[in-house]
Enzyme design. Structure first.
Site, mmCIF file in Angstrom:
data_model
loop_
_atom_site.group_PDB
_atom_site.id
_atom_site.type_symbol
_atom_site.label_atom_id
_atom_site.label_comp_id
_atom_site.label_asym_id
_atom_site.label_seq_id
_atom_site.Cartn_x
_atom_site.Cartn_y
_atom_site.Cartn_z
ATOM 1 N N SER A 77 4.186 -19.004 -79.065
ATOM 2 C CA SER A 77 4.119 -19.573 -80.412
ATOM 3 C C SER A 77 4.613 -21.008 -80.413
ATOM 4 C CB SER A 77 5.004 -18.728 -81.344
ATOM 5 O OG SER A 77 5.260 -19.412 -82.528
ATOM 6 N N TYR A 124 13.059 -15.417 -84.242
ATOM 7 C CA TYR A 124 11.683 -15.139 -83.779
ATOM 8 C C TYR A 124 11.283 -16.167 -82.727
ATOM 9 C CZ TYR A 124 6.672 -15.667 -83.531
ATOM 10 O OH TYR A 124 5.393 -15.827 -83.049
ATOM 11 N N LYS A 158 10.513 -15.985 -78.396
ATOM 12 C CA LYS A 158 9.351 -16.523 -77.683
ATOM 13 C C LYS A 158 9.795 -17.483 -76.573
ATOM 14 C CE LYS A 158 6.137 -14.317 -79.850
ATOM 15 N NZ LYS A 158 5.377 -13.246 -79.165
HETATM 16 C C1 WQD Z 1 3.807 -21.751 -93.213
HETATM 17 C C2 WQD Z 1 4.322 -22.701 -94.277
HETATM 18 C C3 WQD Z 1 6.366 -21.975 -95.293
HETATM 19 C C4 WQD Z 1 4.791 -18.526 -97.447
HETATM 20 C C5 WQD Z 1 3.841 -18.677 -88.497
HETATM 21 C C6 WQD Z 1 3.997 -17.315 -87.944
HETATM 22 C C7 WQD Z 1 4.591 -17.364 -86.572
HETATM 23 C C8 WQD Z 1 3.915 -18.395 -85.721
HETATM 24 C C9 WQD Z 1 3.859 -19.723 -86.405
HETATM 25 C C10 WQD Z 1 2.339 -17.318 -84.292
HETATM 26 C C11 WQD Z 1 5.846 -22.871 -94.194
HETATM 27 C C12 WQD Z 1 5.229 -22.047 -96.313
HETATM 28 C C13 WQD Z 1 4.889 -19.634 -96.622
HETATM 29 C C14 WQD Z 1 4.960 -18.676 -98.849
HETATM 30 C C15 WQD Z 1 5.311 -21.025 -98.528
HETATM 31 N N1 WQD Z 1 2.596 -17.995 -85.405
HETATM 32 N N2 WQD Z 1 5.147 -20.857 -97.169
HETATM 33 N N3 WQD Z 1 5.220 -19.921 -99.341
HETATM 34 O O1 WQD Z 1 6.561 -19.931 -90.685
HETATM 35 O O2 WQD Z 1 4.846 -21.585 -89.789
HETATM 36 O O3 WQD Z 1 5.087 -19.249 -88.810
HETATM 37 O O4 WQD Z 1 3.169 -19.516 -87.635
HETATM 38 O O5 WQD Z 1 3.117 -16.949 -83.488
HETATM 39 O O6 WQD Z 1 4.425 -16.077 -86.025
HETATM 40 O O7 WQD Z 1 4.842 -16.589 -88.806
HETATM 41 O O8 WQD Z 1 4.051 -19.614 -91.056
HETATM 42 O O9 WQD Z 1 2.710 -18.936 -92.984
HETATM 43 O O10 WQD Z 1 5.145 -18.191 -92.869
HETATM 44 O O11 WQD Z 1 4.615 -20.580 -93.298
HETATM 45 O O12 WQD Z 1 5.554 -22.145 -99.018
HETATM 46 O O13 WQD Z 1 4.884 -17.703 -99.668
HETATM 47 O O14 WQD Z 1 4.050 -22.143 -95.551
HETATM 48 O O15 WQD Z 1 7.577 -22.440 -95.848
HETATM 49 O O16 WQD Z 1 6.158 -24.200 -94.522
HETATM 50 P P1 WQD Z 1 5.225 -20.191 -90.110
HETATM 51 P P2 WQD Z 1 4.122 -19.235 -92.592
#
Ligand code: WQD
Length: 348
Positions: free
Chosen positions: A126, A151, A155
């Site tokens: 990741s 998490y 990784k």
């Molecule tokens: C993205 C952005 C949140 C939900 C994911 C996977 C992880 C890895 C990397 C593969 C952030 C914002 C989110 C919401 C929001 N992938 N958000 N409101 O944290 O980058 O990690 O990609 O391994 O496994 O979890 O992804 O979609 O949770 O968040 O504002 O209700 O969207 O703060 O900036 P993240 P995410």
């Protein structure tokens, strides 16, 4: 026909990868204890490919049960290891649950890979291994910062465990560092099925738009970015899936024991830009509010994906508009579908 063991095969990326593997001539078995997934998704894979995959409903943290799968399948020629918990926010709340599950399962898989002399191993890593990068886009040589979440740290540890396993055996490995996988298979037969309230951005958007959630929260608009919201590299899940097939083919001729690739589109989009694109594609106004920052979030990250393009001959087929369109089509399918397959899936 080469047989591939896919761990986490009933999951989001795992199921899309199984479709791509079958379409490219591999035979596949899955192991997935369905703690975070639903075996009904195998019927979706069958609908697309005509093949009903066997899934071993086994907890990979139990060595003897994991070992039995390898004893029963002596012709496994490669492993793709997806099975892990993956929600950044949840890992901050429950770090030991993440270490116990993500590390113990990997230990057992690598022990079996060594004992049964499995030649090829693809590890689901990741972009969170980079932490808060000092500059973007990140290349595979960008030094790791503090992982920002348990998490991400599982990784970082996992990558080193695969490195040392490859160094001490004849196994050749590929580490695939996913950025943000989103969207659904164009057929709408499979897609993301978050159990309970979605942690990730795109299912939160689509479930809000369809009315399953009353509103969504943007976790912070006071970051040092052009519009104050976090920047990520969103990548279509089918593009991610195809990279796994290409990685296995690449390992057949690679002389390097360990190969590392960024799987991102190379484009960074902010949360607010993703919402805007979704509103354009769905022709719906999204009901969201601005809330406080989410612990564990990095500010901005997106990929330099040159190495995957050059070595794996990989290219992204889908852009952000396609990602939003397929994610929305899938949510509409879930909402309107009367087939027992999807109705059985507890995704609300
Ligand atoms: C993205 C952005 C949140 C939900 C994911 C996977 C992880 C890895 C990397 C593969 C952030 C914002 C989110 C919401 C929001 N992938 N958000 N409101 O944290 O980058 O990690 O990609 O391994 O496994 O979890 O992804 O979609 O949770 O968040 O504002 O209700 O969207 O703060 O900036 P993240 P995410």
């Amino acid at each position: 026909m080469k047989k591939i063991l896919v761990t986490g095969g009933c999951g989001y990326i795992g199921s899309h990868t199984i479709v791509d593997l079958i379409e490219n001539g591999f035979s596949v078995i899955s192991v997935d204890n369905n703690s975070r997934s639903n075996p009904e998704i195998l019927k979706g894979i069958e609908k697309i490919t005509g093949v009903l995959i066997k899934n071993y409903c086994v907890d990979l943290c139990i060595f003897d049960d994991t070992h039995a799968i390898f004893q029963e399948n002596p012709d496994i020629s490669g492993i793709i290891h997806f099975a892990a918990y993956k929600a950044v926010g949840e890992s901050v709340q429950h770090p030991m649950m993440y270490f116990e599950n993500n590390i113990n399962s990997l230990i057992n898989i690598l022990k079996c890979a060594s004992e049964f002399q499995i030649p090829h191993f693809v590890f689901s890593s990741s972009c969170t291994v980079y932490g808060n990068p000092e500059q973007v886009p990140v290349t595979e040589n960008t030094p790791f910062q503090h992982a920002e979440s348990p998490y991400g740290y599982t990784k970082q540890i996992g990558e080193e465990m695969v490195r040392y396993s490859s160094d001490s055996t004849n196994m050749k490995s590929v580490l695939l560092r996913y950025f943000n996988p989103v969207g659904a298979h164009p057929s709408c037969a499979i897609g993301e099925l978050p159990l309970g309230k979605p942690a990730n951005l795109v299912p939160a958007i689509t479930q809000t738009a369809i009315g399953k959630l009353p509103e969504m929260t943007v976790f912070g608009d006071d970051y040092p970015t052009h519009d104050g919201s976090c920047i990520r590299d969103y990548i279509h899940v089918s593009d991610i899936a195809h990279a796994h097939t290409l990685a296995l083919k690449f390992l057949e001729s690679s002389h390097k024991k360990l190969n590392i690739y960024n799987l991102g589109s190379g484009n960074g989009f902010s949360v607010l830009e993703v919402i805007k694109m979704f509103e354009e594609v769905s022709n719906k106004k999204l009901n969201y509010k601005i809330g406080s920052r989410r612990p564990g979030d990095v500010i901005a990250i997106y990929a330099n994906n040159d190495n995957a393009k050059n070595d794996l001959k990989w290219n992204c087929k889908y852009d952000l508009r396609d990602m939003m369109k397929t994610a929305w089509d899938w949510e509409l399918k879930l909402y309107n579908d009367t087939s027992p397959m999807l109705k059985n899936i507890s995704h609300n």
